[in-house]
Design a protein around this motif. Structure first.
Motif, PDB file in Angstrom:
ATOM      1  N   PHE A  37       5.027  -3.833  -3.241  1.00  0.00           N
ATOM      2  CA  PHE A  37       3.942  -4.187  -2.791  1.00  0.00           C
ATOM      3  C   PHE A  37       2.662  -4.241  -3.605  1.00  0.00           C
ATOM      4  CE2 PHE A  37       4.974  -3.167   1.940  1.00  0.00           C
ATOM      5  CZ  PHE A  37       6.231  -2.771   1.429  1.00  0.00           C
ATOM      6  N   ARG A  38       1.613  -5.154  -3.313  1.00  0.00           N
ATOM      7  CA  ARG A  38       0.521  -5.325  -4.049  1.00  0.00           C
ATOM      8  C   ARG A  38      -0.827  -5.271  -3.447  1.00  0.00           C
ATOM      9  NH1 ARG A  38       1.567 -11.710  -5.801  1.00  0.00           N
ATOM     10  NH2 ARG A  38       1.084 -12.695  -4.039  1.00  0.00           N
ATOM     11  N   GLN A  39      -1.984  -4.859  -4.093  1.00  0.00           N
ATOM     12  CA  GLN A  39      -3.219  -4.876  -3.121  1.00  0.00           C
ATOM     13  C   GLN A  39      -4.192  -5.613  -4.426  1.00  0.00           C
ATOM     14  OE1 GLN A  39      -4.654  -1.162  -1.783  1.00  0.00           O
ATOM     15  NE2 GLN A  39      -5.858  -2.072  -0.544  1.00  0.00           N
ATOM     16  N   GLU A  44      -5.994  -6.392   1.799  1.00  0.00           N
ATOM     17  CA  GLU A  44      -5.380  -5.314   2.143  1.00  0.00           C
ATOM     18  C   GLU A  44      -3.959  -5.407   1.353  1.00  0.00           C
ATOM     19  OE1 GLU A  44      -6.593  -5.085   6.991  1.00  0.00           O
ATOM     20  OE2 GLU A  44      -4.389  -5.814   6.539  1.00  0.00           O
ATOM     21  N   ARG A  45      -3.315  -4.268   1.328  1.00  0.00           N
ATOM     22  CA  ARG A  45      -1.883  -4.404   0.628  1.00  0.00           C
ATOM     23  C   ARG A  45      -1.213  -5.232   1.308  1.00  0.00           C
ATOM     24  NH1 ARG A  45       0.223   1.315   1.054  1.00  0.00           N
ATOM     25  NH2 ARG A  45       0.977   0.713   3.101  1.00  0.00           N
ATOM     26  N   GLU A  46      -0.078  -5.889   0.555  1.00  0.00           N
ATOM     27  CA  GLU A  46       0.833  -7.015   1.330  1.00  0.00           C
ATOM     28  C   GLU A  46       2.162  -6.591   0.398  1.00  0.00           C
ATOM     29  OE1 GLU A  46      -0.305 -11.008   0.480  1.00  0.00           O
ATOM     30  OE2 GLU A  46      -0.201 -10.830  -1.677  1.00  0.00           O
ATOM     31  N   TYR A  94       0.168  -3.220  -8.450  1.00  0.00           N
ATOM     32  CA  TYR A  94       1.539  -3.590  -7.757  1.00  0.00           C
ATOM     33  C   TYR A  94       1.957  -2.111  -7.777  1.00  0.00           C
ATOM     34  CZ  TYR A  94       1.485  -8.546  -8.210  1.00  0.00           C
ATOM     35  OH  TYR A  94       1.211  -9.903  -8.079  1.00  0.00           O
ATOM     36  N   TYR A  95       2.482  -1.848  -6.334  1.00  0.00           N
ATOM     37  CA  TYR A  95       3.219  -0.595  -6.124  1.00  0.00           C
ATOM     38  C   TYR A  95       4.783  -0.492  -5.992  1.00  0.00           C
ATOM     39  CZ  TYR A  95      -1.677   0.773  -5.236  1.00  0.00           C
ATOM     40  OH  TYR A  95      -2.998   0.866  -5.566  1.00  0.00           O
ATOM     41  N   SER A 111       4.166   1.476   7.284  1.00  0.00           N
ATOM     42  CA  SER A 111       3.959   2.096   5.578  1.00  0.00           C
ATOM     43  C   SER A 111       5.232   2.716   5.317  1.00  0.00           C
ATOM     44  CB  SER A 111       2.975   3.163   5.878  1.00  0.00           C
ATOM     45  OG  SER A 111       2.785   3.592   4.666  1.00  0.00           O
ATOM     46  N   TRP A 115       5.771   6.164  -2.459  1.00  0.00           N
ATOM     47  CA  TRP A 115       4.838   5.329  -3.083  1.00  0.00           C
ATOM     48  C   TRP A 115       4.642   5.477  -4.536  1.00  0.00           C
ATOM     49  CZ3 TRP A 115       3.356   0.758  -1.013  1.00  0.00           C
ATOM     50  CH2 TRP A 115       3.535   0.319   0.213  1.00  0.00           C
ATOM     51  N   GLY A 118       1.179   2.985  -8.868  1.00  0.00           N
ATOM     52  CA  GLY A 118       0.745   1.556  -9.218  1.00  0.00           C
ATOM     53  C   GLY A 118       0.450   1.109 -10.603  1.00  0.00           C
TER      54      GLY A 118
END
Length: 125
Positions: A37-39, A44-46, A94-95, A111, A115, A118
């Motif tokens: 995922f990335r923010q 918002e995180r996507e 990036y997560y 969610s 995680w 990042g």
């Protein structure tokens, strides 16, 4: 519980390539899938991409399809994200994430449970 550690984020020129890595440890046997995922700042995180551990099947967001590729080793506890032809809008943290839920895996707006910390990717034009 699963621990996730990302690496590989850095600054890169637009059009360039970058490879992120994520290593999972702990109760990885319980995982259904892993993903990225990335923010971006102010957004918002996507969802970016996902990887189904049972058979290696992958899925991608429309915005990265054809340019980003997930790869994993035989243990499926390590997941890389190869990013090609990077654009400025790819700038984000990036997560790496993981889930033991099939429902959450196919619904990335929900969610996921685990995680990483990042890693920053900056694409300059």
């Amino acid at each position: 519980q699963v621990k996730l550690v990302e690496s590989g984020g850095r600054s890169v020129q637009a059009g360039g390539s970058l490879r992120l890595s994520c290593g999972a440890s702990g109760r990885t046997f319980s995982l259904f899938g892993m993903g990225w995922f990335r923010q971006a700042p102010g957004k918002e995180r996507e969802f970016v991409a996902r990887f189904r551990r049972s058979d290696g099947n992958t899925g991608y967001a429309n915005s990265v399809e054809g340019r980003f590729t997930i790869a994993s080793d035989h243990t499926r506890d390590t997941m890389d994200l190869q990013m090609e032809n990077l654009k400025a809008e790819a700038t984000a943290v990036y997560y790496c994430a993981a889930t033991s839920s099939e429902t959450r895996y196919y619904s990335p707006t929900k969610s996921w449970e685990d995680w990483g910390q990042g890693t920053q990717v900056t694409v300059s034009s």
